[in-house]
Write an enzyme that holds these catalytic residues in place. Structure first.
Site, PDB file in Angstrom:
ATOM      1  N   LYS A  75      -7.467  57.991  19.339  1.00 24.04           N
ATOM      2  CA  LYS A  75      -6.937  58.634  18.334  1.00 24.04           C
ATOM      3  C   LYS A  75      -8.235  58.579  17.322  1.00 24.04           C
ATOM      4  CE  LYS A  75      -3.484  59.324  14.881  1.00 24.04           C
ATOM      5  NZ  LYS A  75      -2.301  58.557  14.006  1.00 24.04           N
ATOM      6  N   SER A 150       1.683  61.696  14.090  1.00 16.87           N
ATOM      7  CA  SER A 150       0.642  62.270  13.749  1.00 16.87           C
ATOM      8  C   SER A 150      -0.380  61.991  15.112  1.00 16.87           C
ATOM      9  CB  SER A 150      -0.096  61.604  12.737  1.00 16.87           C
ATOM     10  OG  SER A 150      -0.294  60.183  12.745  1.00 16.87           O
ATOM     11  N   SER A 174       4.091  57.319  14.057  1.00 15.36           N
ATOM     12  CA  SER A 174       3.191  58.404  14.239  1.00 15.36           C
ATOM     13  C   SER A 174       2.854  57.927  15.873  1.00 15.36           C
ATOM     14  CB  SER A 174       1.839  58.424  13.521  1.00 15.36           C
ATOM     15  OG  SER A 174       2.053  59.010  12.448  1.00 15.36           O
TER      16      SER A 174
END
Lengths: 482, 484
Positions: A75, A150, A174
Site C-alpha cells: 500500500k 482505504s 481499511s
C-alpha cells in the site's frame, strides 16, 4: 494462482523459479491492471533483481525464508526507500522516501519481492479507494464496483492475482473492509503488534499495518514476518511473537465464539446477515460454542472515531506545507499564502473535511466536549470488549454491513462512514481483527466474516479462520477477469 | 499622589540539554555543523517517522528537578503543540502540557544579602526547532533557508511562579538557576548562542494588593544585562501607563536591546490556539522512584551549599564565596589551588582579581582550558612566600604565565626576576640611593615620614623591582639619620 505457502514449496522442489513467478505476475499486471488499476507504481526492475537474488540463494543451496521470492503489493502509505510513496495524494505525488519502513526492512530480510505500490483512499481516508487523487481502483469481482478502502489497491491486487500477498493499513477497517469486498483474507493486528515506523500516519493511536492474502496461511506467513517489537516505534509492544503458521492446525474444538447482538444494523444487506449466520453455524459444526454477548457502547463508537481519527489526522497532516518535500503551490506572495494554496491544491475534499473536523475538535474551548469525551467513549468501548472476552475467546460478526457498491454510489460522506461501523470499534479498542470470505451474494459479490480477538491473540483468530476456511469452499473461488 | 506599585515577575527559561543526541532521534546535537548535516528523517519531520524518547535527556531533567526541590511526577506525558512555522518540520512541537515531568519546586536567591525562595511552577521537556536563514533581512529577503540541525535538540522548560519582585531579583534568579545547570553539567548556559533562553511575564499591582495586574510577556533578552534593563524599562512603562489611567494590554513585547525599549509584538487576540493533545506516538513515561533515587545520588554539591562551605571551611567573606562558586569549574579551580597553597583568602584574591580579569568567571569551558593550571598558580604564590619574587613582580609573572602557559619558575629564572634579598648587596644600593637623594634625607630628618616610602621606591627602581621591600625598609631605617 499459487498461494504464498505453495510458492515456497514449488521453489524448493524446483517446479518453478522466483524469476519465472515474478515475471508471470508482472505479465499479468500488464494485462489486467489497466482494468483493475490496483497499482500506482510498479517496481519491475528491483522486483526482478530480488527474484534473481532468491534464485541465487536457492542455487547456492542456502535455506530459503518463508517469503523468499514471494511477490507482494505494498500500500502506498508505507515508506519505501527510493520508491515514491504518494499516499494517493497530490501533495506527496513526487515524494521519494529516503528510508524504508520497518515492515519493509523485515520483508526485505525475509526475501520478499515488492512488485509495486498500490492505490488507496488519499491518506487512508475512505472506504472505497475513490478518494485517490489519481484514479479509482475497481473491484475484480465486478469492475463497476469499488474494492472497498482505504487499502483497496492491495485487496484488489490480491483478489485479481496481481500479487501473492499484500500489505495494507487499517485505521477503522481499511484492511478488513476491502478484504471483505474483494473476497480475500485481511488481518488488522493488535495495536502495537506491528511497527508503525514508516507508515505515513493518519491516526496514530489507531493505525496498524497488516497483511492481505488469498488464504489464511498466507496471511499468517506475512504477519509472522512483520510482527514484533521495534525500538523505532515506542507504541510497538515488546512481547514475544508466537509461531502463527504453527498455530493454524490447532482446531477450534471448544472455542468460545461470542456473537455481539449490536452488530446488526438497520439497512444492512440481508445477504450479508444470512451468510454470516451460516458461517457461525459452520463454526459450531466444527466444535465451537457460541453465545450472545453485548457491546452496548458500539452505538457511540462511530461518533467517537470521527472525532479521534480526524483530530490526530489534523495534527499528523500539518507537516505537508510545501516547505520541505512534496507539492508546493506556485505564486504565493508570502508564507501564509504559500501554506494556504499548497494545502488547498494538494489535499482532496475528504482529507480537507477531516482536517477541519479534527482541528475544530482540538481547539480551545471545544477540546473537552469533543476530543475529551470521545476518549472517554473509547475507554468504554474497550471495556465492553474486555468484559465480553471474559466469557468468550473470539467474536464473530460481519466485516461490513454491505458488499461492494458501485463507483459513485455513495456520495454522502456519512453513508460512506457507515461502511466501517463494524470494524471501527476494534481499532478503538486496539484489538486484532480478521476478515475472511464467508460466501457470495447471488450476484457473485464476496461477503466477509470478521473475527475479533483478545489483545495479541492473533493465533486464535488465525486458527479459527483457518479451520473455517478449510471446511468451506469460498477461498477457492476466483474472480473471472477477462 | 502617585500609587506605589509592586512589580510581579514570572520567568520561563528554556535550557538546551547537553546530551550527545537529540530528544527523539539519534542525530548529534553539536553546535556549528554545516546546515542540515545533523539531521535524519525523524528530525526533518518526514512522513511516517516516529519519535523515541532520549532517556539521557529525561535523566538530565530529573536531576535538575531534584536540584530545584521539585516533586517529580510518577508518570508524565508528551503532548503536541501546534503552530505553523517553517523552522518546525512537523508543524507541531513535541512538548509537555497537562502532565509535566516535575512541579512545585523552589530556588533560593539572595538580593542584598536577604535570601528569598522563588517558587518553581513546573519543569518539562520539549524539542527545539530549526533555524531560518534569510537572504538579507526578514523583510526584504527573496528567499529563506531552513537549517534543521537544531531541530529536535532537547530542551528543558523551567517556569517560575510569579514570585519575583524586581528586575534585580529576576537576574539573581537566572544567575542562580544557570549556576545550578552548570553544576549539574546539563546545559552550557550560553545565552548568546541561545542554549539558555529566558522570557519573562511582568505585571504591576498596587502595593498590598493580592490580585495580579494584567501581565505582559517580554521576549528577546539574550543576556543578564538585557533581562535587567528590559524588566526595568517595562516596569517603568507600565507604572507610567497606570499612573496616566491607561489599561495595560495583555500582549507579547520584544526587547529592543539597541534602542533600550520594549516593542509590542502581538496582543492576546492574536494569540495562538496551540490545540494541545497527548502525543499518540509516545506512551506515557513512567518515572520510577528507584530511578529518581539513583539519580539523586549523582547530584553534585550545588552552588548554595558550596558557597556556605567556602565561608565555613576557608573562612572566606560571603562575597568571595559567592563569586567563586558561580560556576562549578571556577570553584573546582579554586579548591585545587587551595589544596596546593593553603592560604584561602590569598588564593581567592588572586583568582577573583588576576584570573577573572582574563577569564569570564562563568565560562566553564574557558576555565577548564585556562593556561594556568591551579598547581601553577599555587607555585607562583609560594614563590612570593619564600621571598623568591615580590608580589609586584608576581603579577607580571602571572600575566606572562597566562600568555605563554609556562610555569612561574621558568619565567622567573629566564627573566632574572629573582628577588634580591641579600642584605650586603642591597646595602650598597641603599647607600647609593641615599647619596643621590639628599633632599629626601633632609625631609626625613625634619620628620617627613613619607620620605621613607619614596626612598624605598627609589631602591626598588634601581633594582628593577627585584629588591625585597622588607629588607630595603629595614636597611633604610638603619642607615637614615634619626629624625630630629
Amino acid at each position: 494462482m499459487p498461494t504464498i505457502a505453495e510458492l515456497g514449496a514449488r521453489y524448493r522442489s524446483g517446479e518453478t523459479t522466483p524469476t519465472q513467478v515474478v515475471e508471470s505476475y508482472l505479465q499479468r499486471i500488464e494485462t489486467l491492471d489497466p482494468q483493475v488499476r490496483a497499482y500506482l507504481t510498479l517496481t519491475r526492475e528491483s522486483a526482478l533483481a530480488r527474484a534473481e537474488a532468491t534464485e541465487k540463494r536457492l542455487k547456492a543451496g542456502k535455506p530459503l525464508g518463508p517469503l523468499d521470492g514471494v511477490p507482494l503489493a505494498i500500500k502506498d502509505v508505507i515508506c519505501t526507500k527510493g520508491v515514491r510513496t504518494t499516499c494517493s495524494s497530490k501533495i506527496l505525488e513526487n515524494f521519494v522516501p529516503p528510508y524504508d519502513a520497518t515492515v519493509m526492512v523485515r520483508l526485505n530480510a525475509a526475501g520478499a519481492v515488492m512488485l509495486g505500490k498500490t492505490n488507496m483512499d488519499e491518506f487512508a481516508m475512505g472506504s472505497s479507494t475513490e478518494n485517490s487523487a489519481f484514479f479509482p481502483t475497481r473491484n475484480p469481482w465486478d469492475l463497476a464496483r469499488v474494492p472497498g478502502g482505504s487499502s483497496g489497491g492491495s485487496a484488489a491486487a490480491v483478489a485479481a492475482g496481481l500479487a501473492a500477498g499484500a500489505l495494507g493499513s487499517d485505521t477503522g477497517g481499511s484492511i478488513r473492509q476491502p478484504a471483505a469486498f474483494c473476497g480475500t483474507v485481511g488481518v488488522k493486528p493488535t495495536y502495537g503488534r506491528v511497527s508503525r515506523y514508516g507508515l505515513v500516519a493518519f491516526a496514530s493511536s489507531l493505525d496498524q499495518i497488516g497483511p492481505f492474502a488469498a488464504d489464511v496461511r498466507g496471511a499468517a506467513l506475512l504477519l509472522q514476518a512483520i510482527a514484533g517489537h521495534d525500538p523505532l516505534d515506542s507504541t510497538s509492544t515488546d512481547i514475544p511473537v508466537p509461531d502463527y503458521p504453527a498455530a493454524l492446525g490447532q482446531g477450534i474444538q471448544g472455542l468460545r465464539v461470542g456473537i455481539p447482538s449490536e452488530y446488526v444494523i438497520e439497512g444492512m444487506d440481508p445477504e450479508v446477515g444470512k451468510a454470516v449466520s451460516a458461517a457461525i453455524e459452520a463454526l459450531k459444526g466444527l466444535g465451537a460454542k457460541t453465545e450472545k454477548v453485548s457491546l452496548p457502547t458500539t452505538n457511540y463508537a462511530l461518533a467517537a472515531y470521527y472525532l479521534i481519527a480526524p483530530a490526530e489526522a489534523s495534527s499528523n497532516l500539518a507537516r505537508y506545507d510545501g516547505v520541505k518535500y512534496g507539492y508546493r503551490a506556485a505564486g504565493g506572495k508570502d508564507l501564509i499564502q504559500m501554506y494556504g494554496r499548497t494545502r488547498a491544491e494538494g489535499f482532496g475534499p475528504e482529507v480537507k473535511r477531516r482536517i477541519m473536523l479534527g482541528t475544530y475538535a482540538l481547539s480551545a474551548g471545544y477540546y473537552e466536549a469533543y476530543y475529551g469525551k470521545a476518549q472517554r467513549v473509547r475507554t468504554l468501548v474497550r471495556r465492553d470488549f474486555q468484559q465480553a472476552f471474559e466469557r468468550v475467546d473470539v467474536l464473530a460478526c460481519p466485516t461490513a454491513p454491505n458488499v461492494a457498491f458501485k463507483l459513485g454510489e455513495k456520495e454522502d460522506p456519512l453513508q460512506m462512514y457507515l461502511c466501517d461501523v463494524f470494524t471501527i470499534p476494534v481499532n478503538l479498542a486496539g484489538l486484532p481483527g480478521l476478515s475472511l470470505p464467508c460466501g457470495f451474494t447471488q450476484s457473485g459479490l464476496p461477503i466477509g466474516l470478521q473475527l475479533i480477538g483478545k489483545p495479541f491473540d492473533e493465533s486464535t483468530l488465525l486458527s479459527a479462520a483457518y479451520a473455517y476456511e478449510q471446511a468451506t469452499p469460498w477461498h477457492a473461488r476466483a474472480p473471472a477477469l477477462p | 499622589m502617585s500609587t506605589d506599585y509592586e512589580t510581579v515577575i514570572g520567568l520561563e527559561v528554556h535550557a538546551q540539554l547537553l546530551t550527545r543526541s537529540k530528544m527523539f532521534c539519534g542525530c548529534p546535537t553539536a553546535f556549528g555543523g554545516s546546515p542540515n548535516s545533523q539531521t535524519c528523517p525523524v528530525c526533518q519531520g518526514m512522513p511516517g517517522v516516529l519519535p523515541v524518547i532520549n532517556r539521557r535527556a529525561i535523566e538530565f531533567a530529573i536531576r535538575t528537578a531534584l536540584a530545584l526541590h521539585c516533586t517529580i511526577n510518577a508518570g508524565c506525558r508528551f503532548a503536541r503543540k501546534h503552530y505553523y512555522y517553517p523552522d518546525m518540520p512537523k508543524n507541531y512541537q513535541i512538548s509537555q502540557y497537562e502532565e509535566p515531568l516535575a512541579v512545585e519546586g523552589w530556588l533560593e536567591v539572595a538580593v542584598d544579602g536577604a535570601p528569598r525562595r522563588i517558587g518553581i511552577e513546573r519543569l518539562h521537556m520539549e524539542e527545539d526547532v530549526g533555524k531560518l536563514i534569510h537572504e538579507g533581512t526578514l523583510e526584504t529577503a527573496r528567499a529563506s533557508l531552513v537549517d534543521f540541525n537544531r531541530s529536535g535538540v532537547p530542551l528543558m522548560e523551567i517556569v517560575s511562579k510569579p514570585d519575583v519582585r524586581s528586575a534585580e531579583e529576576a537576574t539573581a534568579y537566572l544567575r542562580a538557576l544557570r549556576a545550578i545547570l552548570l553544576y549539574l553539567g546539563v546545559c552550557d548556559g550560553n545565552m548568546e548562542e541561545g542554549s539558555f533562553r529566558c522570557d519573562a511575564n511582568i505585571s504591576l499591582r498596587p502595593r498590598g494588593s493580592k490580585e495580579y495586574g494584567v501581565k505582559v510577556e517580554i521576549k528577546n533578552m539574550n543576556s543578564f544585562k538585557n533581562v535587567q534593563h528590559a524588566l526595568e524599562f517595562e516596569a517603568r512603562r507600565q507604572a507610567k501607563a497606570l499612573a496616566a489611567g491607561e489599561r495595560i494590554v495583555q500582549e507579547t513585547r520584544l526587547w529592543e536591546a539597541d534602542k533600550g525599549y520594549t516593542l509590542s509584538m502581538r496582543s492576546k487576540e492574536y494569540a495562538h490556539d496551540y490545540r494541545y493533545f497527548p502525543e499518540p506516538d509516545l506512551v506515557p513515561l513512567k518515572v520510577e522512584q528507584r530511578w529518581v533515587d539513583q539519580l539523586r545520588t549523582t547530584l553534585p554539591e550545588l552552588p548554595v551549599v558550596r558557597q556556605q562551605r567556602f565561608v565555613s571551611q576557608y573562612g572566606l567573606p560571603a562575597y568571595d564565596a559567592e563569586l567563586l562558586t558561580q560556576s562549578r569549574a571556577l570553584a573546582d579551580y579554586y579548591e585545587a589551588a587551595v589544596r596546593e597553597y593553603p592560604k584561602p583568602k590569598i588564593v581567592s584574591n588572586w583568582v577573583l582579581s588576576e584570573l577573572l580579569r582574563e577569564l569570564p568567571g562563568d565560562d566553564e569551558a574557558a576555565i577548564t582550558r585556562c593556561p594556568i593550571p591551579p598547581k601553577n598558580l599555587a607555585r607562583l604564590l609560594a614563590l612570593i612566600d619564600d621571598g623568591t619574587i615580590s608580589g609586584k613582580i608576581a603579577k607580571d609573572v602571572f600575566e606572562k604565565m597566562y600568555r605563554s602557559g609556562e610555569d612561574a619558575e621558568t619565567i622567573v629564572r629566564r627573566e632574572g626576576l629573582v628577588q634580591v634579598a641579600d642584605a650586603g648587596a642591597l646595602a650598597a644600593v641603599v647607600e647609593q640611593v641615599l647619596a643621590a637623594n639628599a633632599p629626601a634625607v633632609e625631609d626625613w630628618k625634619k620628620g617627613k615620614k613619607q620620605s621613607l616610602g619614596f626612598l624605598v621606591g627609589q631602591v626598588m627602581k634601581t633594582t628593577q623591582g627585584k629588591a625585597n621591600p622588607a629588607i630595603v625598609n629595614q636597611l633604610l631605617l638603619e642607615q637614615l639619620p634619626k629624625p630630629s
